[in-house]
Design an enzyme around this catalytic site. Structure first.
Site, short mmCIF file in Angstrom:
data_model
loop_
_atom_site.label_atom_id
_atom_site.label_comp_id
_atom_site.label_asym_id
_atom_site.label_seq_id
_atom_site.Cartn_x
_atom_site.Cartn_y
_atom_site.Cartn_z
N HIS A 170 12.69 61.71 -2.26
CA HIS A 170 13.30 62.49 -1.18
C HIS A 170 12.22 62.91 -0.21
O HIS A 170 11.15 63.36 -0.61
CB HIS A 170 14.05 63.71 -1.72
CG HIS A 170 13.26 64.57 -2.65
ND1 HIS A 170 13.02 64.21 -3.97
CD2 HIS A 170 12.61 65.74 -2.47
CE1 HIS A 170 12.28 65.13 -4.55
NE2 HIS A 170 12.01 66.08 -3.67
N HIS A 216 11.17 65.58 2.56
CA HIS A 216 11.46 66.91 3.10
C HIS A 216 11.18 66.85 4.61
O HIS A 216 10.08 66.45 5.02
CB HIS A 216 10.50 67.96 2.53
CG HIS A 216 10.60 68.19 1.06
ND1 HIS A 216 11.18 69.31 0.50
CD2 HIS A 216 10.16 67.46 -0.01
CE1 HIS A 216 11.08 69.27 -0.81
NE2 HIS A 216 10.47 68.15 -1.15
P1 5GP Z 1 10.46 68.49 -4.90
O1 5GP Z 1 9.79 69.70 -5.43
O2 5GP Z 1 10.93 67.58 -5.99
O3 5GP Z 1 9.68 67.78 -3.84
O4 5GP Z 1 11.73 69.03 -4.11
C1 5GP Z 1 12.95 69.29 -4.68
C2 5GP Z 1 13.70 70.12 -3.68
O5 5GP Z 1 15.06 70.10 -4.02
C3 5GP Z 1 13.28 71.58 -3.62
O6 5GP Z 1 12.85 71.92 -2.31
C4 5GP Z 1 14.51 72.34 -4.06
O7 5GP Z 1 14.68 73.56 -3.36
C5 5GP Z 1 15.62 71.35 -3.76
N1 5GP Z 1 16.77 71.47 -4.64
C6 5GP Z 1 16.76 71.59 -5.99
N2 5GP Z 1 18.02 71.62 -6.47
C7 5GP Z 1 18.83 71.50 -5.38
C8 5GP Z 1 20.25 71.47 -5.25
O8 5GP Z 1 21.02 71.54 -6.20
N3 5GP Z 1 20.74 71.32 -3.98
C9 5GP Z 1 19.92 71.22 -2.89
N4 5GP Z 1 20.50 71.10 -1.69
N5 5GP Z 1 18.58 71.26 -3.00
C10 5GP Z 1 18.04 71.39 -4.23
#
Ligand code: 5GP
Length: 114
Positions: A100, A102
């Site tokens: 993903h 951001h």
């Molecule tokens: P990572 O840390 O893997 O780069 O980012 C994961 C992101 O997913 C985080 O910014 C977190 O806030 C977001 N996130 C986690 N669970 C959910 C969810 O159930 N729905 C949405 N919309 N975002 C989520």
């Protein structure tokens, strides 16, 4: 066998998300814990577990994904700029093993990142 993540469930519309854009290549959703006035996650429908595995998408699909990220950012109307982040692995603080991007904007960013 890849782990079924929260983003797999969101893509399958088994759990709700605030979808800001969707086509046959990507789904873009608002982050549940935004790190700026705008914080959108761009998920490819063709899943790999992280940016470190993007080659598995194949060049055409990976290219479509990158272009889609750019188009989503354009739709968000972040005229003063924005930041795109791919967190990867433990040091990158990746928490969800589903690639993903951001897109974070609407405020001045700092450098170096935390
Ligand atoms: P990572 O840390 O893997 O780069 O980012 C994961 C992101 O997913 C985080 O910014 C977190 O806030 C977001 N996130 C986690 N669970 C959910 C969810 O159930 N729905 C949405 N919309 N975002 C989520």
């Amino acid at each position: 066998m890849q782990q079924d993540t929260i983003f797999d469930k969101i893509i399958r519309k088994e759990i709700p998300a605030d979808i800001v854009y969707e086509d046959d290549v990507v789904m873009a959703i608002k982050d549940i814990n935004p790190q700026g006035p705008i914080h959108v996650l761009v998920l490819p429908k063709n899943k790999v577990t992280g940016f470190d595995r993007i080659e598995e998408m194949g060049a055409v699909e990976a290219g479509k994904y990158i272009i889609a990220i750019s188009k989503v950012a354009e739709k968000l109307n972040l005229k003063d700029g924005y930041r795109i982040v791919f967190n990867v692995g433990k040091h990158g603080q990746q928490t969800v093993p589903y690639i993903h991007a951001h897109i974070i904007g609407g405020r001045q960013m700092g450098w170096p990142p935390g």
